[in-house]
Every structure is written in C-alpha cells, then in structure tokens.
Enzyme design. Structure first.
Site, PDB file in Angstrom:
ATOM      1  N   GLY A  51       0.962  -1.058   0.093  1.00 37.96           N
ATOM      2  CA  GLY A  51       0.088   0.157  -0.270  1.00 37.96           C
ATOM      3  C   GLY A  51       0.662   0.909   0.000  1.00 37.96           C
ATOM      4  O   GLY A  51       2.120   1.235  -0.313  1.00 37.96           O
ATOM      5  N   VAL A  52       0.550   2.362   0.375  1.00 40.70           N
ATOM      6  CA  VAL A  52       1.085   3.979   0.828  1.00 40.70           C
ATOM      7  C   VAL A  52       2.003   3.341   1.289  1.00 40.70           C
ATOM      8  O   VAL A  52       3.438   4.294   1.013  1.00 40.70           O
ATOM      9  CB  VAL A  52       0.386   4.681   1.607  1.00 40.70           C
ATOM     10  CG1 VAL A  52      -0.155   3.976   2.829  1.00 40.70           C
ATOM     11  CG2 VAL A  52       0.517   6.118   1.232  1.00 40.70           C
ATOM     12  N   ASP A  53       2.477   2.239   2.111  1.00 40.90           N
ATOM     13  CA  ASP A  53       3.921   2.246   3.058  1.00 40.90           C
ATOM     14  C   ASP A  53       5.208   1.844   1.829  1.00 40.90           C
ATOM     15  O   ASP A  53       5.787   2.619   1.693  1.00 40.90           O
ATOM     16  CB  ASP A  53       3.942   0.816   4.297  1.00 40.90           C
ATOM     17  CG  ASP A  53       5.307   0.642   5.256  1.00 40.90           C
ATOM     18  OD1 ASP A  53       5.491   1.257   5.489  1.00 40.90           O
ATOM     19  OD2 ASP A  53       4.694   0.172   6.118  1.00 40.90           O
ATOM     20  N   GLY A 109      -6.707   0.583   3.580  1.00 40.92           N
ATOM     21  CA  GLY A 109      -6.981   0.206   2.663  1.00 40.92           C
ATOM     22  C   GLY A 109      -6.278  -1.295   3.315  1.00 40.92           C
ATOM     23  O   GLY A 109      -7.767  -1.863   3.474  1.00 40.92           O
ATOM     24  N   VAL A 110      -5.608  -2.126   3.153  1.00 40.59           N
ATOM     25  CA  VAL A 110      -4.905  -3.530   3.474  1.00 40.59           C
ATOM     26  C   VAL A 110      -5.275  -3.597   5.325  1.00 40.59           C
ATOM     27  O   VAL A 110      -6.330  -4.692   5.285  1.00 40.59           O
ATOM     28  CB  VAL A 110      -3.569  -3.436   4.118  1.00 40.59           C
ATOM     29  CG1 VAL A 110      -2.670  -4.854   4.098  1.00 40.59           C
ATOM     30  CG2 VAL A 110      -2.545  -3.275   2.590  1.00 40.59           C
ATOM     31  N   TYR A 111      -5.885  -3.086   5.852  1.00 37.45           N
ATOM     32  CA  TYR A 111      -7.080  -2.879   7.217  1.00 37.45           C
ATOM     33  C   TYR A 111      -7.805  -3.063   7.381  1.00 37.45           C
ATOM     34  O   TYR A 111      -8.416  -2.889   8.385  1.00 37.45           O
ATOM     35  CB  TYR A 111      -5.876  -1.626   8.439  1.00 37.45           C
ATOM     36  CG  TYR A 111      -4.161  -2.276   9.310  1.00 37.45           C
ATOM     37  CD1 TYR A 111      -3.950  -3.604   8.954  1.00 37.45           C
ATOM     38  CD2 TYR A 111      -3.952  -0.902   9.751  1.00 37.45           C
ATOM     39  CE1 TYR A 111      -2.600  -3.611   8.585  1.00 37.45           C
ATOM     40  CE2 TYR A 111      -2.505  -1.669   9.909  1.00 37.45           C
ATOM     41  CZ  TYR A 111      -1.220  -3.273   9.189  1.00 37.45           C
ATOM     42  OH  TYR A 111      -0.559  -2.885  10.428  1.00 37.45           O
TER      43      TYR A 111
END
Ligand code: AR6
Length: 349
Positions: free
Chosen positions: A31-33, A118-120
């Site tokens: 994701g953004v990370d 997102g992922v979470y």
C-alpha cells in the site's frame, strides 16, 4: 483552506511532512507504506530499523530522504475487526499523535493518507469521517495546512441514501429549470433558437444525471422569491461582500475565528477580506462563508450577490449547495464529500 481533500499520490506532495500508514514493525509493507519506502530510498528503511517498531495508534517521525517532504510520520492504524474493539479510538489516536509530532517539528503543512482504509480494512466512509473529525478538531486549536489525500475515488464515497437523495434533487431541479428555461427562451427568441431539436432531444433525465458539462451550458431563468422587505434590501444595497460578511458574523454572535475556521478558510485569506472592503472572493469561498454562517437560501443568495455570484439551477454544483442548505446541513466537509462524489469543484479548494 486549512484542510484540503485532494486526489493524488502522497509520495509526490511537496509539504513539510507526509504520514505513512505503516505496520507495527515500521519496516515497510504494501500500500502507501510500500510506495513511500520505494520513493524515499533505502535510507528511510535504515532509519526505521533504529526505531524499535511502533504500537497501534502511536506515531514516530523520520526524515523524508528522496521524497519532496522533510519528514515522514509513521503511524500504525488499527485493523478493522467489526468496529467493536476500539478501532475508532485507535484511529483517532493515529491522527492526534501524528499531528502532535508535526506540530513539535514546526511543520506548516502535512499530508495524510486515509489510514487503515486499505489493507487494514477500515470501511472507507467511516475512516474518512474519523479523519475529517480529528483534523478539523485539531485545526480549531492550531494553524496548519493539512491535506487528506485520496488515492482512489472509492475512498471518497458518500452514503448510498445521500447519493440517491442528491441525485433526485438534481434531477428535479435540472429538469424543471431547463424545461422552463428553454421554453422561455423559445418564446423570447422565436423558433430560431440556439437550441436545435436534436439538442433538445438530449434533455432527458438521464443526460442531466450524466453531464455536468452539458449542464453548465444551460441557462436558468429561475425567479427568486422575495421574502424580505424591500426596505431591508435597499438598506443593504451598497454594502460590499466584506461588510456584509462582518455584519453577518456579528449578527450570528460568532467570533471571526469561529467563522473562518468553520468555513475552512485560511486565516490569512480572512484577514485580507476583512481589511479590504472591496475584496472579491471566489464563489467557493463566498459559499463556504454562507455555510459557516448557516445562512438560509435567500441569505446565501444575497451574500453571493455581493461578490457578484448567483446560485442557479443550471449546474450541479449550485444545486448540491442548495440541497444541503435546504436540508439544514451546514457541514462544509460533508458538502465537499458530496461535491466530490458528483465530480464537482470542492468548496474553497
Ligand atoms: N498515496 C496516497 N494514498 C495511497 C497511496 C498513495 N501512494 N497508496 C495507497 N493509498 P494502506 P492501511 C491509500 O493499505 O489500510 C501496508 O502493507 C489506499 O488507497 O496503504 O493502513 C502496511 O505496511 C488506502 O485508502 O494502509 C500495513 O501492513 C490508504 O492509502 C498495512 O498496509 C491506506 O491503505 C496498513 O494498512
């Protein structure tokens, strides 16, 4: 605008700090990370390795390395687990702690992604509400420019019922107005009107729903209902926008700062308006003040007129504003969500 909701890739933003939706290891991920680590380069990972991880709801700060920003603030959002396990409080804490760090490091501008959405798996509409509530709460106390960055349009979805209500409202106003306006125009100009038959054929409800572009070509002959006395109107005839705004703020018993903050208008811009009696604001700024002052529709139209603008039924933007005013919903951020959902310019942006 102290809070700006924008659509962009956060790694491209040139501001003092960007916030990373990280995980507890702070060692990168998807994701953004992943995007932030990739754009910043491996030096970011090296600094992160020294931080010893981060708890959910907490935040830590590093340099920005090859990113255009000075700092990256890493925060760990909660994983969505149905909403009954303190997710909201943890998400609020992410925004609070990140903003606290930004303040401590003298950041004047900071950009957030929609943390946890997102992922979470945090539902995007709820994640957005938490973000907006926390950031605006903070901005009531502090001066900072905060960007909330939407990556995909689905992050910014208003509820289905609201969407349907606004669509119906637009539908009615458009169709009525355009039907009347074109007939009026034909009456006025005779049959050789600028609108040919083929164009008229496109005046279906469907085409109005579809096209802001088509809509902006329309001409509205909507007549205003005069609900105030002529005497009142004459008294205010020569008043400028700036004077009218300051008068309204006093009449509503608000302080200047309550008003510009609620309007989500920058303090410096407000000072300009206050000190220049002939200041001409943009239409979106004028509307943002009308919303902050909770003016009714007639009062809003009066204030806009002072700045040389009108509200008509010939474009979706104006109709959406009218929808919120007539429904007594004066939340500038909710209005912006709706404007965004209908592909319109946002208030004050
Ligand atoms: N710019 C702005 N927003 C973005 C970008 C971008 N470049 N890329 C994605 N988004 P997510 P989380 C949006 O999954 O839910 C990672 O693996 C995206 O559309 O990045 O907090 C971490 O290491 C979404 O709306 O973060 C963690 O393990 C929002 O950013 C975990 O994901 C957040 O989505 C964290 O999950």
């Amino acid at each position: 605008m102290p809070l700006q909701i924008i659509r962009n890739d956060i790694t491209k933003l040139n501001c003092d700090a960007i916030v990373n939706a990280a995980n507890a290891t702070l060692l990168g991920g998807g994701g953004v990370d992943g995007a932030i680590h990739k754009a910043a380069g491996k030096e970011l990972l090296q600094e992160c390795m020294k931080l010893g991880g981060c708890k959910t709801g907490q935040a830590k700060i590093t340099g920005g390395y090859r990113l255009p920003c000075r700092y990256v603030i890493h925060t760990v959002g909660p994983k969505w687990n149905g909403g009954q396990t303190g997710e909201r409080e943890l998400l609020e804490s992410c925004y609070r702690e990140s903003l606290r760090l930004a303040l401590e490091h003298d950041c004047q501008s900071v950009a957030f992604p929609l943390i946890s959405s997102g992922v979470y798996g945090y539902p995007k509409d709820r994640a957005l509400k938490v973000a907006v509530d926390c950031i605006t709460g903070f901005l009531f106390e502090h001066d900072m420019l905060v960007y909330l960055v939407m990556f995909d349009k689905s992050s910014f979805q208003i509820g289905e019922k609201l969407f349907a209500d606004i669509t119906a409202f637009i539908d009615d106003k458009y169709v009525d107005t355009h039907f009347v306006s074109r007939r009026t125009q034909r009456d006025e100009w005779g049959e050789s009107t600028v609108f040919g038959e083929s164009e008229q054929a496109t005046l279906s409800r469907e085409s109005f729903r579809e096209g802001a572009a088509t809509a902006s070509k329309g001409i509205s002959f909507q007549k205003r209902t005069v609900s105030r006395s002529l005497e009142d109107l004459l008294k205010q005839e020569d008043e400028s926008f700036s004077q009218a705004l300051l008068r309204k703020i006093d009449e509503k018993g608000m302080t200047d700062s309550e008003c510009y903050k609620k309007a989500n208008v920058d303090r410096k811009l407000f000072s300009k308006i206050r000190s220049d009696v002939h200041y001409h604001p943009s239409k979106t700024t004028a509307i943002a003040f009308a919303i902050a002052l909770e003016l009714n529709l007639d009062e809003t139209k009066d204030l806009l007129l002072k700045a040389g603008f009108a509200l008509s039924h010939s474009n979706k933007f104006d109709i959406i504003i009218e929808y919120f005013i007539t429904n007594g919903n004066y939340n500038v951020f909710e209005i912006n969500e709706a404007l965004f959902a209908f592909d319109q310019s946002l208030l004050g942006v």
